[in-house]
Design an enzyme around this catalytic site. Structure first.
Site, PDB file in Angstrom:
ATOM      1  N   ASN A 122       0.880  -1.173   0.000  1.00  0.00           N
ATOM      2  CA  ASN A 122       0.000   0.000   0.000  1.00  0.00           C
ATOM      3  C   ASN A 122       0.915   1.220   0.000  1.00  0.00           C
ATOM      4  O   ASN A 122       1.463   1.601   1.033  1.00  0.00           O
ATOM      5  CB  ASN A 122      -0.879  -0.044   1.265  1.00  0.00           C
TER       6      ASN A 122
ATOM      7  N   ARG B  69      -2.368  -2.170  -3.601  1.00  0.00           N
ATOM      8  CA  ARG B  69      -3.559  -1.330  -3.497  1.00  0.00           C
ATOM      9  C   ARG B  69      -3.403  -0.189  -4.493  1.00  0.00           C
ATOM     10  O   ARG B  69      -2.413   0.544  -4.461  1.00  0.00           O
ATOM     11  CB  ARG B  69      -3.658  -0.760  -2.086  1.00  0.00           C
TER      12      ARG B  69
ATOM     13  N   HIS C  17     -12.606   3.198  -0.687  1.00  0.00           N
ATOM     14  CA  HIS C  17     -12.555   2.221   0.419  1.00  0.00           C
ATOM     15  C   HIS C  17     -13.215   0.896   0.038  1.00  0.00           C
ATOM     16  O   HIS C  17     -13.691   0.157   0.899  1.00  0.00           O
ATOM     17  CB  HIS C  17     -13.242   2.768   1.699  1.00  0.00           C
TER      18      HIS C  17
ATOM     19  N   ARG D  34      -9.650  15.993   6.085  1.00  0.00           N
ATOM     20  CA  ARG D  34     -10.433  16.383   4.896  1.00  0.00           C
ATOM     21  C   ARG D  34     -11.838  16.780   5.340  1.00  0.00           C
ATOM     22  O   ARG D  34     -12.370  16.197   6.283  1.00  0.00           O
ATOM     23  CB  ARG D  34     -10.516  15.222   3.905  1.00  0.00           C
TER      24      ARG D  34
ATOM     25  N   GLU E 104      -8.111  -4.727   4.908  1.00  0.00           N
ATOM     26  CA  GLU E 104      -7.939  -4.488   3.468  1.00  0.00           C
ATOM     27  C   GLU E 104      -6.770  -5.300   2.914  1.00  0.00           C
ATOM     28  O   GLU E 104      -6.807  -5.757   1.774  1.00  0.00           O
ATOM     29  CB  GLU E 104      -7.705  -2.986   3.227  1.00  0.00           C
TER      30      GLU E 104
END
Ligand code: AMP
Length: 394
Positions: free
Chosen positions: A8, A92, A180, A240, A378
């Protein structure tokens, strides 16, 4: 037996994990690691699957100057000290564009297509692709699989993935993709095991981490997401803002004279819990703070999560269960309690003791809306996809 390296890669850090894959498809996590401070103060930390530390070392900035160099350093550590030689790599990749609705074995042609999506995710896609390109050049026979954050949402209907803007923008890729997806896909595969009574029902999954979004699942498939064209939309995040009137951005550009780069920096790094509280993007620090701004930021966050739950419940035509996951969702009983209180109108009745104990089922018996905490994974999802794509060729 395959040894799968899951990667990742971000702009200044590379996280990686190693899995052993039996021919039966069973996966065992062996190593977790991370290199951060790429190009500034590179530092490699690694541990075994139980968290026992096995490496902590620093590099000169010029030796680990970019993401491919970081992955190279991680691979050297695995090879030279742990005798681990990956037989495949799962990456990823944030954007699979309009086309990729599932993971794909990377070839030069696939990589060229993925590079076309850089303008759709300029802050993430280049860092995801850089190590893939470098490994493809060095070791063309090492299988690499790209797993996309957008793929799980590709089944959204046209009504869902359109903005109300001229169609020519949709055609060139300005769509509501959702992100996601690897986390939501993992949760969708877990529900039949841990909560079979809701696995085929109408479920909202709230991935509340430093990045945060929510997904509406119908029968285990994604039908709506709080995120859209980029990972900025939806609920507030660590740094964010989540949903924001585009007029605010016009104001910043026209009235405050901010450049596109300055606006991007503000939106990705200075807003959300951090901007609102003026204290921290970390929920642990906000919970511990006596400053009213910390409490306000947490309250705002939970309000927006519940507000989006209303939208997603509407997309589903009702709601049977709500699942919390990721760093905040799995660990903050306080955030879960605040969100649950705002979902009482949907039938949520929190079991306070189960919530405090971080149980899997945290709603009371008879609650019309079932509330769950399901840890996400993940990396395991990427390892599963990588292993599955390799098997037919072996
Ligand atoms: P993630 O991106 O999923 O790793 O989530 C990271 C975020 O989870 C952190 O920034 C914290 O805000 C939050 N978090 C992690 N541990 C806890 C905890 N024990 N209590 C509250 N929040 C936590």
């Amino acid at each position: 037996m395959d040894t799968i390296l899951v990667v990742n890669a971000g702009s200044s850090s590379v996280k990686f994990q190693v899995f052993a894959a039996q021919s039966s498809g069973e996966l065992t996590r062996k190593i977790k690691g991370q290199i951060d401070g790429i190009g500034t103060r590179p530092r490699l930390r690694g541990s075994d699957a139980d968290g026992a530390q096995s490496a902590d070392r620093e590099f000169r900035p010029e030796d680990v100057a970019d993401v491919p160099a970081a992955l190279h350093a991680a691979a050297a550590w695995l090879r030279d000290e742990l005798r681990i030689n990956p037989t495949a790599i799962g990456h990823r990749v944030v954007h699979g564009g309009p086309d990729f609705d599932r993971p794909v074995l990377v070839t030069a042609e696939v990589l060229a297509r993925l590079e076309r999506y850089v303008p759709l995710a300029p802050l993430h896609q280049p860092h995801n692709l850089a190590p893939i390109r470098s490994i493809l050049a060095r070791s063309p026979d090492l299988p690499q699989v790209a797993c996309f954050d957008t793929a799980f949402h590709r089944g959204h209907s046209a009504i869902v993935d359109h903005y109300a803007i001229p169609e020519r923008f949709y055609t060139e890729g300005v769509r509501r993709y959702g992100f996601h997806g690897l986390s939501y896909e993992y949760i969708a595969t877990r529900l039949p095991q841990v909560a079979p009574e809701i696995a085929s029902a109408r479920v909202i999954v709230a991935h509340l981490g430093s990045g945060a979004s929510m997904c509406a699942l119908a029968g285990g498939r994604s039908v709506e997401s709080s995120m859209g064209f980029t990972a900025l939309d939806g609920i507030p995040m660590g740094t964010r803002p989540g949903q924001i009137d585009p007029g605010v951005l016009l104001y910043l550009i026209e009235q405050k004279g901010m450049s596109a780069a300055a606006v991007a920096d503000l939106l990705y790094r200075e807003c959300g819990l951090k901007g609102l509280s003026g204290i921290s993007n970390d929920v642990r620090e906000l919970q511990a703070s006596k400053d009213p701004r910390a409490q306000f930021a947490l309250d705002h966050f939970c309000y927006r999560v519940a507000l989006h739950a209303g939208m997603l419940a509407s997309a589903l035509g009702g709601l049977d269960a709500f699942v919390f996951t990721a760093g905040i969702g799995e660990n903050s009983a306080d955030v879960r309690a605040r969100v649950a209180a705002r979902l009482e109108w949907l039938g949520a009745e929190l079991d306070a003791a189960a919530n405090a104990a971080h149980a899997m089922l945290i709603s009371r018996q008879g609650s019309r809306l079932a509330l769950y905490v399901v840890p996400t994974d993940e990396e395991l999802m990427i390892a599963r996809h990588t292993s599955a794509l390799l098997r037919p060729t072996r």
